[in-house]
Write a protein that holds these residues in place. Structure first.
Motif, PDB file in Angstrom:
ATOM      1  N   TYR A   1      -1.508  16.251  -2.334  1.00  0.00           N
ATOM      2  CA  TYR A   1      -1.122  15.248  -1.334  1.00  0.00           C
ATOM      3  C   TYR A   1       0.105  15.706  -0.547  1.00  0.00           C
ATOM      4  O   TYR A   1       0.125  15.661   0.692  1.00  0.00           O
ATOM      5  CB  TYR A   1      -0.846  13.913  -2.027  1.00  0.00           C
ATOM      6  CG  TYR A   1      -0.340  12.826  -1.082  1.00  0.00           C
ATOM      7  CD1 TYR A   1      -1.228  12.053  -0.345  1.00  0.00           C
ATOM      8  CD2 TYR A   1       1.029  12.589  -0.935  1.00  0.00           C
ATOM      9  CE1 TYR A   1      -0.769  11.074   0.517  1.00  0.00           C
ATOM     10  CE2 TYR A   1       1.498  11.623  -0.086  1.00  0.00           C
ATOM     11  CZ  TYR A   1       0.592  10.853   0.650  1.00  0.00           C
ATOM     12  OH  TYR A   1       1.048   9.888   1.507  1.00  0.00           O
TER      13      TYR A   1
ATOM     14  N   TYR B   1       6.724   4.299  -3.738  1.00  0.00           N
ATOM     15  CA  TYR B   1       8.050   4.850  -3.472  1.00  0.00           C
ATOM     16  C   TYR B   1       8.521   5.588  -4.721  1.00  0.00           C
ATOM     17  O   TYR B   1       8.409   5.074  -5.839  1.00  0.00           O
ATOM     18  CB  TYR B   1       9.032   3.737  -3.108  1.00  0.00           C
ATOM     19  CG  TYR B   1       8.570   2.896  -1.935  1.00  0.00           C
ATOM     20  CD1 TYR B   1       8.702   3.346  -0.620  1.00  0.00           C
ATOM     21  CD2 TYR B   1       7.982   1.643  -2.149  1.00  0.00           C
ATOM     22  CE1 TYR B   1       8.273   2.571   0.451  1.00  0.00           C
ATOM     23  CE2 TYR B   1       7.540   0.870  -1.084  1.00  0.00           C
ATOM     24  CZ  TYR B   1       7.682   1.339   0.222  1.00  0.00           C
ATOM     25  OH  TYR B   1       7.260   0.580   1.278  1.00  0.00           O
TER      26      TYR B   1
ATOM     27  N   HIS C   1       0.641  16.443   3.268  1.00  0.00           N
ATOM     28  CA  HIS C   1       1.580  15.582   4.000  1.00  0.00           C
ATOM     29  C   HIS C   1       3.004  15.955   3.595  1.00  0.00           C
ATOM     30  O   HIS C   1       3.665  15.218   2.857  1.00  0.00           O
ATOM     31  CB  HIS C   1       1.309  14.111   3.692  1.00  0.00           C
ATOM     32  CG  HIS C   1      -0.119  13.700   3.900  1.00  0.00           C
ATOM     33  ND1 HIS C   1      -0.645  13.437   5.147  1.00  0.00           N
ATOM     34  CD2 HIS C   1      -1.148  13.531   3.012  1.00  0.00           C
ATOM     35  CE1 HIS C   1      -1.918  13.105   5.027  1.00  0.00           C
ATOM     36  NE2 HIS C   1      -2.255  13.156   3.735  1.00  0.00           N
TER      37      HIS C   1
ATOM     38  N   GLY D   1       0.797  -1.210   0.000  1.00  0.00           N
ATOM     39  CA  GLY D   1       0.000   0.000   0.000  1.00  0.00           C
ATOM     40  C   GLY D   1       0.833   1.265   0.000  1.00  0.00           C
ATOM     41  O   GLY D   1       0.378   2.309   0.467  1.00  0.00           O
ATOM     42  N   TRP D   2       2.064   1.206  -0.551  1.00  0.00           N
ATOM     43  CA  TRP D   2       2.946   2.374  -0.614  1.00  0.00           C
ATOM     44  C   TRP D   2       3.403   2.580  -2.042  1.00  0.00           C
ATOM     45  O   TRP D   2       3.575   1.623  -2.810  1.00  0.00           O
ATOM     46  CB  TRP D   2       4.176   2.178   0.292  1.00  0.00           C
ATOM     47  CG  TRP D   2       3.860   2.275   1.763  1.00  0.00           C
ATOM     48  CD1 TRP D   2       3.415   1.268   2.555  1.00  0.00           C
ATOM     49  CD2 TRP D   2       3.973   3.439   2.588  1.00  0.00           C
ATOM     50  NE1 TRP D   2       3.239   1.717   3.839  1.00  0.00           N
ATOM     51  CE2 TRP D   2       3.579   3.057   3.889  1.00  0.00           C
ATOM     52  CE3 TRP D   2       4.366   4.748   2.361  1.00  0.00           C
ATOM     53  CZ2 TRP D   2       3.568   3.936   4.962  1.00  0.00           C
ATOM     54  CZ3 TRP D   2       4.361   5.632   3.412  1.00  0.00           C
ATOM     55  CH2 TRP D   2       3.956   5.234   4.712  1.00  0.00           C
TER      56      TRP D   2
ATOM     57  N   ALA E   1      -2.976   4.012   2.056  1.00  0.00           N
ATOM     58  CA  ALA E   1      -3.997   3.750   3.068  1.00  0.00           C
ATOM     59  C   ALA E   1      -4.675   5.044   3.531  1.00  0.00           C
ATOM     60  O   ALA E   1      -5.760   5.007   4.122  1.00  0.00           O
ATOM     61  CB  ALA E   1      -3.364   3.035   4.264  1.00  0.00           C
ATOM     62  N   LEU E   2      -4.034   6.195   3.259  1.00  0.00           N
ATOM     63  CA  LEU E   2      -4.609   7.462   3.706  1.00  0.00           C
ATOM     64  C   LEU E   2      -5.874   7.833   2.942  1.00  0.00           C
ATOM     65  O   LEU E   2      -6.628   8.698   3.384  1.00  0.00           O
ATOM     66  CB  LEU E   2      -3.574   8.583   3.538  1.00  0.00           C
ATOM     67  CG  LEU E   2      -2.329   8.483   4.440  1.00  0.00           C
ATOM     68  CD1 LEU E   2      -1.356   9.579   4.101  1.00  0.00           C
ATOM     69  CD2 LEU E   2      -2.733   8.570   5.907  1.00  0.00           C
TER      70      LEU E   2
ATOM     71  N   HIS F   1       6.100  13.531   3.784  1.00  0.00           N
ATOM     72  CA  HIS F   1       6.311  12.437   2.840  1.00  0.00           C
ATOM     73  C   HIS F   1       7.186  12.852   1.669  1.00  0.00           C
ATOM     74  O   HIS F   1       7.555  12.013   0.854  1.00  0.00           O
ATOM     75  CB  HIS F   1       4.965  11.929   2.315  1.00  0.00           C
ATOM     76  CG  HIS F   1       4.156  11.244   3.368  1.00  0.00           C
ATOM     77  ND1 HIS F   1       2.979  10.571   3.077  1.00  0.00           N
ATOM     78  CD2 HIS F   1       4.334  11.116   4.711  1.00  0.00           C
ATOM     79  CE1 HIS F   1       2.469  10.075   4.194  1.00  0.00           C
ATOM     80  NE2 HIS F   1       3.280  10.401   5.194  1.00  0.00           N
TER      81      HIS F   1
ATOM     82  N   HIS G   1       7.488   9.325  -0.768  1.00  0.00           N
ATOM     83  CA  HIS G   1       6.649   8.141  -0.755  1.00  0.00           C
ATOM     84  C   HIS G   1       5.208   8.555  -0.508  1.00  0.00           C
ATOM     85  O   HIS G   1       4.926   9.640   0.017  1.00  0.00           O
ATOM     86  CB  HIS G   1       7.109   7.121   0.289  1.00  0.00           C
ATOM     87  CG  HIS G   1       7.221   7.684   1.685  1.00  0.00           C
ATOM     88  ND1 HIS G   1       8.414   7.747   2.366  1.00  0.00           N
ATOM     89  CD2 HIS G   1       6.288   8.221   2.524  1.00  0.00           C
ATOM     90  CE1 HIS G   1       8.214   8.289   3.566  1.00  0.00           C
ATOM     91  NE2 HIS G   1       6.942   8.587   3.676  1.00  0.00           N
ATOM     92  N   VAL G   2       4.283   7.690  -0.898  1.00  0.00           N
ATOM     93  CA  VAL G   2       2.848   7.947  -0.778  1.00  0.00           C
ATOM     94  C   VAL G   2       2.224   6.776  -0.045  1.00  0.00           C
ATOM     95  O   VAL G   2       2.438   5.607  -0.430  1.00  0.00           O
ATOM     96  CB  VAL G   2       2.185   8.118  -2.164  1.00  0.00           C
ATOM     97  CG1 VAL G   2       0.680   8.287  -2.015  1.00  0.00           C
ATOM     98  CG2 VAL G   2       2.777   9.313  -2.892  1.00  0.00           C
ATOM     99  N   ASP G   3       1.469   7.075   0.984  1.00  0.00           N
ATOM    100  CA  ASP G   3       0.764   6.045   1.748  1.00  0.00           C
ATOM    101  C   ASP G   3      -0.656   5.948   1.191  1.00  0.00           C
ATOM    102  O   ASP G   3      -1.488   6.836   1.393  1.00  0.00           O
ATOM    103  CB  ASP G   3       0.746   6.414   3.232  1.00  0.00           C
ATOM    104  CG  ASP G   3       0.138   5.304   4.080  1.00  0.00           C
ATOM    105  OD1 ASP G   3      -0.216   4.252   3.501  1.00  0.00           O
ATOM    106  OD2 ASP G   3       0.018   5.489   5.306  1.00  0.00           O
TER     107      ASP G   3
END
Length: 1335
Positions: free
Chosen positions: A288, A223, A292, A220-221, A239-240, A295, A235-237
């Motif tokens: 995004y 990179y 955040h 779920g990431w 799940a957010l 990140h 990086h991007v999560d």
């Protein structure tokens, strides 16, 4: 419009505006592709936009490349066998060394890298391997960079300008450059990505975009890395998105299952992630990282950038100053020209993304001006730094207002859901921009569907392609939706109708392009707006004017597609007038343009061409009207008057030719008002051909027409005059006068080159043809195909000339086919009948080959013409298809046998000898055999004996069995079916067993299994339970054969007994218990007799016994109720517990029965304690040697028995062994036996098999069989004659004829005379019947 009707379903999820804008879809054919080329492609394809080539990876791993270049249209293609795992076209945009030959980089087996170059000229598609690099060498190259790995995975990220980025083992970036030929590969950079340890094995997709690598992990990431130096950028999560969507909707969001792929837009603003639950997520990266910021791991400031000029440029050079000014905070420009200003604005629009993000993008600190994708390895500088800072701040304040309207700062996540489908779908994102995303998804039942997702208003539109379409991925920044349909390569346009698209293309493109598209797609000519005509006139685009006028040709009914004659039958004159009046503004515009350009000298040529187009259009409209209309009404007359007024106006601008001839004098003939020509005195002394030649050579064609008009000659018409001129050209070519012939053609207005080529290819005069070939070859006018055709024709004429032709005609027939003297005899008769002279044949023009004929002959036809005139030693250089067709058409068995022998040698093992024949394949034999059925079967039989069969015969088992029956049947010592496999994977034995079961061939199957000793041990197919259930007799047959193979195993006998019971009780599985339950008590007891241990062991009910043998004692007691004594014997009553039951078995009960003596019988049963030592230790059967010796009746069969059964070889063998070896007078015995065979043949004359056996037997004995064959033929003639009138007494008549024939064997004279009379009557009756039929 037609395009709108074919549009797919539209769905709007976000607003009416998006749905309204996107509710139109236009599919458009660009390049037609043949269906056979489409059928060889894989499920997806990749387009090389610059070179018009297309590649597709098939399921088998082969790479199909299709040329779409003009002149090819999908017919030029090639196949690279592979297998390949992955490929990518070279990105030739901004290349330093542009080439017209596209390249691709393919990943082959064992991680081998191959570069292919394709030549697409002249409709071809020829592939050449430029470079090949093995996986081992690639691994060593990485190890040389101090990275020790073992190659586990490899993906090609980019290929540009002979450089490539490779993603190895999901963690290593290798940047390599492929040098020129015969040079070593070089590493530009190699490093390991700083991925988290747990993420390396969980990577599922990657994408390289503008030097930034996006890596998707199943955790779920996402990179993000800089591929220049491997910097971990961000990086991007994923799940957010659930948290953000929950905050926005104030409810629990829908769960998104695991992600499968990602796609990044070219501007790096939006990334789309596809999940396995038919959903996709779009993420605005600018929003995004603003939400955040932690990140985003890599940040740099503009002041950190060193100011350094380009290499090789002086510091005082203006180029260096311009370069350094881009790195400052100010927007001062050195070059203040308007062109430089426009270029600067264009670069600003292309590079800046201020309209979307309202501030500096997230990638401003990492993006390189020259990424590794472009192949430039110079020092990189941030592209954001090239935008002056004052422009940044000024535009930031200006755009902040509009951004609040179009972009919601809180909506960084957007979700698209396809919906629940009955079948699983394969969803793939094709391309992404800052506003839309394009998807393809496939359902097995429906095929592919194109989906366009509007990211602004969440609108979604689907367009169904069908099952026979292939999506095409394209290279480039534009969002183009290509697809291969049944017709060819098509482009899908969203938000446009056909008319809107063509109007825009007319204004911004060209009318010729619009015309081509309309022709390809079968569109009618659209209604072009007048402003498109105005733009075409202003830009001097005559093709636009021509297209506009063609679209207005049909004034009678513009929307009708019927012919002009049909329209005149039911058209309205009022409608015609209205159409003419609507055309008046366009005609006014054309007249005005002609008037204005006519007065300008530099526009004179354009004015004349425009005038020609307009007058042709107007004259054609009036002409069509008067052809199909006898009388004009009021409306039609007004329309004609309007058109005539424009013609009168435009006639004033026509070129004014003088009516009076230049060299004519003012003297007129009395009889005709025709001026005299100055050369008339000279021309009167010449023939009309000489006059014509003189006039054409001196450009006096009008004067010659006048001269011929005075003399009332037909040459006064231009067509007649041109015809005479062409005859003069032909006469000059006969005299080899090419100069005068060319001058004549040129002055008559012909294209000299084209006309000479036409004469050369269509003439039957060999002298002219050869002369023109020599002249045109010197000028290099012939194409390669035409040169090959000319050489072929010369070769054919050389081979078919003179005495060699006559000799080769004789040699072309095999010696066994026709005798040489017979050939001359028949040929002389044929020549005399046809009045044919071989010597004069090739001296006649009519027998020459016209070059145009040969131009249309394919390679196979050409070889078929040459083959009859060459020696067998030259056969190898010709194609196997043509040679095989030639040999089989002439039934040349000797050469066919030699070729088949070499083919069988090649098929069996590798031959090191030089082959004398072309390579033959089974497909060539199947598709090119031209002989009769008898020889075809002989050829196939010979191949079958070596295990070579046609594919059609292998697919049809009955045909396969028929072929085997011709070469010895299915029962023989060496059955040539070792390589036979069905689609299900069965061998021949299994398929034949199934065939016997399906056709109930029990006896044949028994013999077959016995011949090849097949058992469940060496043929597992015999143990298939479904076959046993469907055919109970088959299980019994298998079990019986098991007993015969192992007589000492009692379990096998019991299984055979159960199989026998299964035949009697087919409803349930046969077991002792099931027999008792169904009331077959005696059958159950009989079956238990064959079980190990007999009845006593069965009723003991041990746990480890087989369930089929196990019996419930209570059930057995109930079943034995009708048999009380047997029940008492098997289940004795024991009242005291200490008293044991008496040891009485079934063998004690039958001891007193005389047929069953337990002391001598049932010795193979362990429960029989009464058996003595010499009793049978195994189950007796009819093949037991002891029983055969004691009780068998032996009958000795002689040769007559086998003759009566139609088996001559057995009869001959029996005679040799039993009688001839022991005879002291063999000659007399042979004569005696021959007479007996003669009598047998006559007595069974009506049975063909017996008669043929007797004839064969006589031949084997060395006796003449002619007498027997004639007598049997006579007997059959008599029998047919007598039975013709006495149908009801056939058997009686047959016995009567047989009796007379038996007397004939004894040489009775009366019988002989009677048979001769009957033969005469029968023959005469047969002749009369044939005459009646012929009449």
């Amino acid at each position: 419009m037609a395009a709108e009707e074919g549009a797919g379903n539209a769905a709007s999820a976000g607003g009416s505006r998006g749905a309204a804008a996107m509710g139109r879809v236009l599919p458009m054919l660009l390049v037609p592709v043949p269906a056979e080329a489409m059928g060889q492609l894989g499920s997806r394809a990749q387009l090389h936009t610059q070179q018009e080539a297309l590649g597709s990876l098939t399921a088998a791993g082969s790479l199909q490349v299709l040329s779409l270049a003009p002149g090819s249209r999908g017919r030029g293609r090639c196949c690279l066998e592979g297998p390949f795992w992955h490929f990518i076209w070279e990105d030739s945009r901004n290349s330093n060394t542009p080439t017209d030959k596209p390249k691709l980089l393919a990943l082959g087996e064992n991680y081998e890298l191959l570069i292919y170059e394709f030549n697409l000229k002249d409709g071809r598609c020829d592939a050449t391997i430029l470079y090949s690099y093995s996986g081992e060498a690639l691994q060593k190259l990485i190890e040389d960079q101090d990275i020790s790995i073992s190659l586990l995975s490899l993906r090609i990220l980019s290929f540009h300008n002979n450089t490539s980025l490779l993603f190895i083992n999901k963690c290593i970036i290798l940047h390599i450059i492929f040098p020129e030929r015969d040079a070593a590969i070089r590493v530009l950079n190699c490093f390991t990505l700083p991925l988290p340890a747990q993420a390396v094995d969980m990577i599922i997709d990657t994408q390289l975009c503008r030097g930034i690598l996006f890596v998707l992990s199943s955790l779920g990431w996402i990179y993000i890395f800089d591929v220049v130096d491997g910097t971990y950028v961000a990086h991007v999560d994923l799940a957010l998105h659930e948290e953000d969507m929950c905050n926005e909707q104030q409810q629990e969001p829908a769960k998104i299952s695991s992600f499968t792929s990602l796609k990044v837009s070219q501007d790096l603003d939006v990334v789309v992630i596809v999940s396995s639950s038919n959903s996709a997520i779009a993420l605005n990266l600018n929003l995004y990282f603003r939400q955040h910021p932690g990140h985003l791991l890599c940040e740099r400031t503009l002041e950190d950038l060193p100011i350094q000029g380009p290499k090789g440029i002086d510091e005082d050079d203006p180029v260096n100053s311009a370069y350094n000014m881009k790195l400052t905070k100010f927007s001062f420009q050195i070059d203040r020209s308007w062109k430089a200003q426009l270029s600067s604005l264009n670069e600003t629009i292309k590079n800046s993304k201020l309209e979307v993000s309202c501030c500096a993008p997230w990638f401003q600190d990492i993006l390189h001006s020259e990424s590794p994708e472009s192949g430039n390895h110079s020092t990189s500088v941030q592209s954001w730094a090239f935008i002056p800072q004052d422009i940044i701040h000024g535009q930031y304040n200006f755009l902040r207002k509009d951004h609040a309207k179009t972009c919601d700062p809180g909506r960084s996540w957007k979700i698209m859901h396809i919906g629940e489908q009955e079948e699983p779908i394969d969803l793939k994102c094709v391309s992404v921009t800052g506003f839309t995303a394009l998807f393809t998804w496939e359902v097995e039942r429906m095929g592919y569907t194109i989906t366009l997702w509007d990211l602004e208003n969440q609108g979604m539109q689907c367009f169904s392609l069908g099952r026979k379409c292939i999506p095409v991925d394209s290279i480039g920044e534009q969002q183009l939706c290509f697809v291969l349909t049944e017709k060819g390569l098509s482009l899908i346009l969203f938000g446009l109708t056909q008319e809107e698209f063509l109007n825009r293309l007319m204004i911004h493109g060209s009318a010729s392009t619009v015309d081509i598209l309309c022709h390809l797609n079968g569109w009618g000519r659209c209604s072009i707006p007048i402003h498109a005509l105005e733009a075409g006139i202003e830009n001097r685009q005559l093709d636009t004017v021509n297209f506009f006028l063609k679209s207005k040709e049909n004034l009678f009914n513009p929307s009708s597609k019927s012919s002009v004659s049909d329209q005149f039958d039911h058209f309205s004159s009022h409608l015609y007038l209205r159409n003419v009046e609507e055309l008046m503004p366009a005609l006014d515009l054309l007249c005005s343009a002609i008037r204005e350009s006519y007065s300008e000298p530099q526009s004179k040529h354009f004015s004349e061409q425009l005038l020609n187009l307009t007058l042709s259009f107007l004259n054609n409209q009036i002409k069509e009207l008067f052809i199909h209309t006898e009388e004009l009404d009021e409306h039609l007359q007004k329309g004609v008057n309007i058109l005539t007024s424009y013609i009168n106006e435009l006639r004033t601008f026509m070129i004014k030719f003088p009516w009076k001839l230049t060299d004519a004098i003012d003297e007129y003939d009395v009889h005709e008002n025709v001026p005299k020509v100055k050369e008339s005195n000279i021309w009167k002394k010449l023939s009309f051909e000489e006059v014509t030649a003189n006039a054409i050579l001196n450009n006096r064609i009008p004067e010659a027409q006048t001269f011929f008009r005075i003399d009332s000659h037909s040459a006064q018409k231009l067509e007649e005059l041109i015809g005479i001129g062409l005859n003069l050209v032909f006469d000059n070519l006969k005299k080899n006068n090419i100069k005068e012939a060319s001058e004549l053609l040129k002055n008559m207005g012909f294209d000299v080159k084209g006309q000479l080529l036409k004469i050369c290819f269509y003439t039957t005069d060999k002298h002219i043809r050869d002369f023109l070939v020599e002249i045109l070859k010197e000028k290099n006018y012939f194409s390669e195909k035409e040169k090959r055709t000319i050489d072929f024709v010369h070769q054919v004429e050389k081979l078919y000339l003179g005495h060699f032709q006559e000799n080769m005609q004789i040699q072309s027939f095999p010696r066994y086919w026709i005798k040489e003297q017979d050939f001359f005899k028949h040929k002389s008769v044929l020549d005399s009948f046809l009045k044919y002279d071989c010597k004069d044949e090739f001296n006649k023009q009519d027998h020459r080959i016209v070059l145009n004929w040969a131009l249309w002959w394919d390679q196979l036809t050409q070889e078929s013409i040459i083959l009859p005139r060459i020696s067998p030693e030259e056969y190898k250089s010709y194609s196997p298809e043509a040679l095989w067709r030639y040999l089989t058409a002439r039934h040349d068995w000797l050469n066919i046998i030699l070729w088949i022998g070499e083919f069988q040698t090649q098929h069996g093992y590798t031959s090191f000898q030089q082959n004398k024949w072309p390579l033959l394949t089974i497909d060539v034999i199947n598709q090119n055999t031209s002989c009769n059925n008898y020889m075809r079967n002989e050829i196939l039989d010979k191949l079958a004996r070596n295990g070579i069969f046609l594919a059609s015969e292998l697919e049809d088992f009955e045909c396969f069995l028929l072929r085997l029956s011709r070469i010895g049947g299915v029962i023989q010592d060496t059955l040539p079916v070792q390589n036979y496999k069905t689609k299900e994977g069965w061998d021949f034995h299994s398929q034949f067993i199934l065939y016997c079961l399906e056709h109930s061939l029990q006896h044949l199957l028994y013999v077959y299994l016995d011949c090849y000793k097949l058992s469940p041990e060496n043929c597992p197919f015999l143990e298939k339970k479904e076959l046993h259930e469907a055919h109970p007799w088959f299980e019994f047959l298998v079990q019986c054969r098991q007993v015969a193979s192992n007589l000492t195993d009692p379990k096998l006998i019991f299984q055979a007994s159960l199989a026998n019971a299964q035949i009697l009780i087919p409803t349930n599985q046969a077991s002792v218990s099931s027999m008792l339950l169904e009331g077959h008590t005696l059958l159950a007891l009989a079956t238990t007799m064959y079980s190990p241990g007999g009845v006593s062991q069965v009723v003991q009910n041990e746990e480890n016994e087989n369930c089929l043998k196990k019996v419930d004692p209570q059930l057995l007691k109930m079943a034995l109720t009708p048999y009380p004594k047997l029940k008492t014997a098997l289940f004795p009553q024991c009242t005291p517990p200490s008293v044991l039951p008496s040891d009485i078995t079934l063998y004690h009960l039958i001891q007193s029965l005389s047929p069953f003596d337990p002391s001598r019988l049932f010795g193979w049963q362990s429960a029989n304690t009464l058996a003595i030592g010499d009793a049978w230790s195994h189950l007796p059967h009819f093949s037991s040697p002891d029983l055969v010796n004691k009780y068998a009746v032996v009958e000795r069969l002689n040769f007559a028995y086998y003759l009566h059964h139609g088996r001559p070889s057995f009869a001959f063998g029996t005679f040799l062994v039993q009688e001839l070896i022991k005879s002291k007078t063999p000659k007399q015995l042979i004569q005696q036996v021959g007479n007996e065979a003669y009598v047998i043949g006559l007595s069974s004359f009506h049975i063909p098999s017996v008669g043929a056996a007797c004839v064969c037997f006589l031949e084997l004995l060395g006796l003449d069989s002619l007498k027997l064959r004639v007598d049997m033929k006579v007997a059959n003639i008599i029998l047919r004659y007598k039975c013709r009138n006495e149908d009801a007494q056939y058997s009686f008549i047959r016995e009567s004829v047989a009796e007379k024939l038996s007397k004939l064997a004894d040489d009775e004279k009366a019988t002989t005379e009677e048979l001769l009379v009957l033969l005469e009557e029968g023959t005469w009756n047969s002749i009369q019947q044939q005459e009646i039929k012929s009449i």
